[in-house]
Design a protein around this motif. Structure first.
Motif, short mmCIF file in Angstrom:
data_model
loop_
_atom_site.label_atom_id
_atom_site.label_comp_id
_atom_site.label_asym_id
_atom_site.label_seq_id
_atom_site.Cartn_x
_atom_site.Cartn_y
_atom_site.Cartn_z
N SER A 123 0.83 -1.21 0.00
CA SER A 123 0.00 0.00 0.00
C SER A 123 0.87 1.26 0.00
O SER A 123 0.56 2.24 -0.71
CB SER A 123 -0.93 0.01 1.21
N PHE A 124 1.97 1.26 0.75
CA PHE A 124 2.83 2.44 0.79
C PHE A 124 3.57 2.64 -0.53
O PHE A 124 3.90 3.78 -0.88
CB PHE A 124 3.82 2.33 1.94
N ARG A 125 3.82 1.57 -1.27
CA ARG A 125 4.44 1.74 -2.59
C ARG A 125 3.49 2.48 -3.53
O ARG A 125 3.89 3.39 -4.26
CB ARG A 125 4.84 0.38 -3.18
N ILE A 221 5.37 13.00 1.28
CA ILE A 221 6.23 12.03 0.62
C ILE A 221 7.24 11.40 1.57
O ILE A 221 7.72 10.28 1.34
CB ILE A 221 6.94 12.67 -0.59
N PHE A 222 7.56 12.09 2.68
CA PHE A 222 8.50 11.52 3.64
C PHE A 222 7.90 10.34 4.40
O PHE A 222 8.64 9.52 4.95
CB PHE A 222 8.96 12.59 4.62
N ARG A 227 8.52 4.61 5.75
CA ARG A 227 7.92 3.29 5.99
C ARG A 227 8.51 2.22 5.08
O ARG A 227 8.60 1.05 5.47
CB ARG A 227 6.41 3.37 5.79
N LEU A 228 8.91 2.59 3.88
CA LEU A 228 9.49 1.63 2.94
C LEU A 228 10.99 1.46 3.15
O LEU A 228 11.61 0.61 2.49
CB LEU A 228 9.22 2.06 1.50
N GLY A 229 11.58 2.26 4.02
CA GLY A 229 13.00 2.16 4.29
C GLY A 229 13.88 2.78 3.23
O GLY A 229 15.10 2.59 3.22
N ILE A 230 13.28 3.55 2.31
CA ILE A 230 14.05 4.19 1.25
C ILE A 230 14.84 5.37 1.80
O ILE A 230 16.02 5.56 1.48
CB ILE A 230 13.12 4.66 0.12
N THR A 233 13.63 8.59 8.27
CA THR A 233 13.77 9.89 8.93
C THR A 233 13.40 9.84 10.41
O THR A 233 13.68 10.79 11.13
CB THR A 233 12.86 10.92 8.23
N GLY A 234 12.77 8.77 10.85
CA GLY A 234 12.41 8.66 12.26
C GLY A 234 10.97 9.08 12.52
O GLY A 234 10.37 9.83 11.75
N LYS A 235 10.43 8.60 13.64
CA LYS A 235 9.03 8.85 13.96
C LYS A 235 8.74 10.33 14.22
O LYS A 235 7.66 10.82 13.90
CB LYS A 235 8.62 8.03 15.18
N GLY A 236 9.70 11.03 14.82
CA GLY A 236 9.47 12.43 15.11
C GLY A 236 9.25 13.26 13.86
O GLY A 236 8.30 14.05 13.76
#
Length: 262
Positions: A123-125, A221-222, A227-230, A233-236
């Protein structure tokens, strides 16, 4: 079909508010974790975030139909670039919502033994592809507006104001002492860059719908990139971007003239 789209659109405002609350919880959870507060409080915030995410998935049931209807409308646009970007973007959104619906069914137990990680990545892709196309559309519209503004300024300016006649380059190219090419080119490039940035700022300032859409998509877009590991950036940072884009989305619902069309 139209009646379903009208009915479904009534839940969009609620979904946007829940989205803002969800990413506010993400940002709060990250802040609490960094601050070293009690684990019980952090767990409560994390659970609240998960419940809001599940509620949002429930509100998005049937959004695939709306996305397909939007794709059918976009395919008739006269501008070929907008037609391509918007049609494929809406199709990717339809696939994203379909995967999200399957994921909701798995989380609620309606579909047993569902590989939730696999469907979440899928779904994230689709979400990432849709955002890339939306940003492409924003940049394209920005370029068109910049070209229109340049033509307008050229029609209002006297011929001597054009760079190349009596511009800074001619002044710098004939000093009493010889200058290196770098010393000549740097001020010219700096002046050109300032003019371009001022032109972009002017165009965006005079077109709030494009500015909001560009900011919203840039923030969004971040989320799939993380989520895909591309681009982790971290949860914050994800929480801050999600909260900002949600507030901008709510603004377009409260003030429809701020929504970029088509």
């Amino acid at each position: 079909m139209d009646s379903w789209v009208r009915f479904n659109s009534q839940s969009q405002a609620k979904e946007r508010v829940l989205r803002a609350a969800q990413y506010a919880c993400t940002l709060l959870g990250y802040t609490l974790q960094k601050g070293g507060v009690a684990a019980e409080l952090h767990k409560t915030v994390t659970q609240l975030e998960a419940h809001m995410s599940l509620t949002r998935k429930l509100l998005r049931l049937g959004n695939s139909v709306e996305a397909l209807e939007a794709a059918k409308r976009a395919i008739h646009l006269s501008d070929s670039v907008l037609r391509l970007c918007l049609t494929i973007s809406h199709l990717n959104r339809a696939m994203y919502f379909a995967c999200d619906n399957v994921l909701w069914a798995g989380k609620t137990g309606l579909i047993s033994k569902l590989d939730q990680d696999k469907w979440s990545q899928r779904s994230f892709r689709y979400y990432l592809f849709a955002l890339i196309l939306n940003l492409t559309r924003d940049v394209y519209e920005l370029r068109l507006l910049i070209e229109c503004e340049e033509r307008y300024r050229a029609s209002k300016s006297p011929p001597s104001a054009y760079p190349g006649n009596n511009g800074p380059a001619d002044h710098l190219s004939s000093p009493s002492l010889p200058a290196s090419p770098a010393a000549v080119a740097l001020p010219v490039m700096s002046a050109w860059l300032r003019r371009r940035l001022h032109l972009v700022a002017t165009v965006l300032y005079s077109n709030p719908p494009l500015l909001l859409d560009l900011l919203k998509n840039s923030c969004d877009i971040f989320i799939p990139l993380d989520r895909l590991g591309i681009y982790p950036t971290g949860k914050g940072f994800v929480g801050a971007c999600g909260l900002a884009s949600s507030v901008l989305s709510i603004l377009t619902i409260v003030h429809p003239w701020l929504k970029l069309k088509p």
